[in-house]
Structures are given as structure tokens and as C-alpha cells.
Write a protein that holds these residues in place. Structure first.
Motif: not given
Length: 293
Positions: A135-161
Motif C-alpha cells: 500500500s505504501g503506508l507505514g505498517f506494524t503487523i502484529l501476529r497475535n498468537h492464540m488467545y489464552a481465552e480460547n481455552n475456555l472453549m474446550d477446557g471446561p468440556g475437557a474437565a467435564a469429560s
């Protein structure tokens, strides 16, 4: 370090979880002219009362892009939730930013963004990165790694099972708390210059075996790691009710953990936020209620 606290700063997706946190951080750090872009300005009435300028910004509506970027010097483009159409949405935003005379764009990308067929959602981020670089614009690309919060999607289910499913050969993921990533993005919007691509990570990679142990600790239940091949993991996800495309994207993330892409550790959070990132174990221990404890 140069600070752009007096410049007009735009945050897109400001009514979302990430964008809202970034706006709050900008205010806390003394930014004088914060502009919050959102599809629904009514959701940000409280920020307007605190002096934030609210502008309607819909990535699918070119007219709103033009008005949202008008007069902006630096912009944080938070990756949209439009899976499958992100490239069109985000390249349109970059084009609007260029037309409006924006000088610098911060973009929230993903680790190991690449066009490969096995990259899951990474290809959408890759082509957005390419558009920004061209684009010709100045840029900072931040490659965010997996959010810790995503563990709340499978973690409780894993604990239950009592079972946590993952790929054979997992080499760990450097989970980062969303608040740390948002503070990093705000800091980059305030200070970053030049053109850079930077990984935003937690302090250490965490493997599936460690996740299982932590889920057991906070739930008070036994959790066993079950290591599977990619096809079997995907089949299990689909059988549990996940759409096939979403299941494939999740498996792609885990494949990248096996190859080591998600185990990268950097000091980028501290560089831009002034704080060390929260450790994964500490984050999980604050979420005991989600695990029934």
C-alpha cells in the motif's frame, strides 16, 4: 521513543472485545484524539461520554470506510470476524486508509500467516499483510498468537469429560491473554514507526499435557490427554457438532503447534505495553469459575 498521543487515532471494531480494550488502553495512556469505529455506534455511547469520537464503520460499506478514515493519522485495523471475506473487507479498509492520507496502520494478524493450503485462517491474514505491504503506508503487523481465552472453549468440556484431545507431537503454544495483546496494539498505535512484522506472544510455550494438568488443577477433576492424528481430531470435532470448516481451522492451528510455529516467544508485549505478559497458568487459575470451581 516518539509518541503520537496527540494524533487522531482510529480503532476499528471498537465495540468488540479486542477493540474496546485497545480504546481503553489508549485513553489510559493519555491519547488525546481517539476515534472508535463500529458498525453500531449506539454500543459505544459510554465512550462518547468520555470524549471518544464515535464513527460508523462497516467493512462491507465503502461509504462508511471513507468517512471513518477521514482526517485519521494512524489506524489500528482489528481483523474482522468475517471469515471467508476478510481479505476483501480488510483490503478495502487499507485502500480507504491510503485514500484518506493515513500515515501508519497497525494490523492484528496471526502467527505463521502464509498462503499454504494447510494454513487454515492464516491465508486470509497473509493476503491482508501483502495488501498492507504493497500500500505504501507505514505498517506494524502484529501476529497475535492464540488467545489464552480460547481455552475456555474446550477446557471446561475437557474437565467435564476427563479427556483433552490434541495432536500427536504438540510442541506448545505461546498463549497470550487478550488484554495483553490489546495493550500491545494500543502501544504500537501510539509509538511504532517504520515497517515491521512482529509476533505477540505469552512468556512461554504451553503443551497440551500442561494444559490438561492445569485444567485438572482448577476443576479438581482428572483430565487425561488423548493424542490423535489430524484426521481423527477433525472427525471428533465434527461429530461433536462443530461445522467442518471451523473444525479444519482449529486442526490447522494444532498442526502449526506440532511444527513449532506457535512456540515462538518474543518480548513484543513488554516492548509496546510496558508490561510483561501474563503467564498461561496464572490466567487459567483466574478462570476457575468457568471450570465449575
Amino acid at each position: 521513543m516518539t509518541t503520537f498521543s496527540n494524533a487522531p487515532l482510529l480503532v476499528t471494531g471498537a465495540s468488540g472485545n479486542f477493540g474496546r480494550l485497545a480504546v481503553e488502553e489508549l485513553l489510559a495512556r493519555g491519547a488525546k484524539h481517539v476515534v472508535a469505529g463500529t458498525r453500531d455506534p449506539s454500543k459505544l455511547a459510554d465512550l462518547a461520554a468520555r470524549g471518544v469520537e464515535i464513527r460508523r464503520l462497516d467493512f462491507d460499506d465503502a461509504a462508511t470506510l471513507a468517512t471513518a478514515f477521514a482526517g485519521i493519522e494512524r489506524a489500528l485495523i482489528v481483523s474482522t470476524d468475517g471469515i471467508g471475506k476478510r481479505v476483501a473487507q480488510q483490503t478495502a479498509a487499507i485502500a480507504a486508509a491510503k485514500t484518506a492520507g493515513v500515515k501508519h496502520v497497525v494490523y492484528t494478524s496471526a502467527p505463521a500467516a502464509r498462503p499454504d493450503a494447510d494454513a487454515g485462517l492464516g491465508a486470509e491474514h497473509f493476503w491482508t499483510e501483502v495488501a498492507l505491504a504493497n500500500s505504501g503506508l507505514g505498517f506494524t503487523i502484529l501476529r497475535n498468537h492464540m488467545y489464552a481465552e480460547n481455552n475456555l472453549m474446550d477446557g471446561p468440556g475437557a474437565a467435564a469429560s476427563g479427556q483433552l484431545f490434541g495432536l500427536v507431537g504438540d510442541r506448545g503454544t505461546s498463549y497470550v491473554a487478550r488484554i495483553d495483546a490489546a495493550r500491545t496494539a494500543a502501544g504500537a498505535l501510539l509509538t511504532a514507526e517504520g515497517n515491521t512484522v512482529e509476533d505477540v506472544t505469552g512468556p512461554a510455550p504451553v503443551g497440551n499435557s500442561e494444559r490438561a494438568a492445569l485444567f485438572a488443577e482448577v476443576s479438581g477433576k482428572s483430565v487425561t490427554l488423548v493424542a490423535l492424528a489430524p484426521a481423527d481430531l477433525k472427525a471428533g470435532m465434527v461429530a461433536s457438532g462443530l461445522p467442518e470448516g471451523f473444525a479444519e481451522a482449529l486442526v490447522a492451528f494444532q498442526r502449526d503447534a506440532v511444527t513449532g510455529h506457535h512456540g515462538v516467544v518474543t518480548s513484543v508485549v513488554e516492548k509496546y505495553s510496558g508490561r510483561k505478559p501474563q503467564a498461561f497458568a496464572d490466567f487459567i487459575r483466574t478462570q476457575a469459575a468457568a471450570f465449575g470451581n
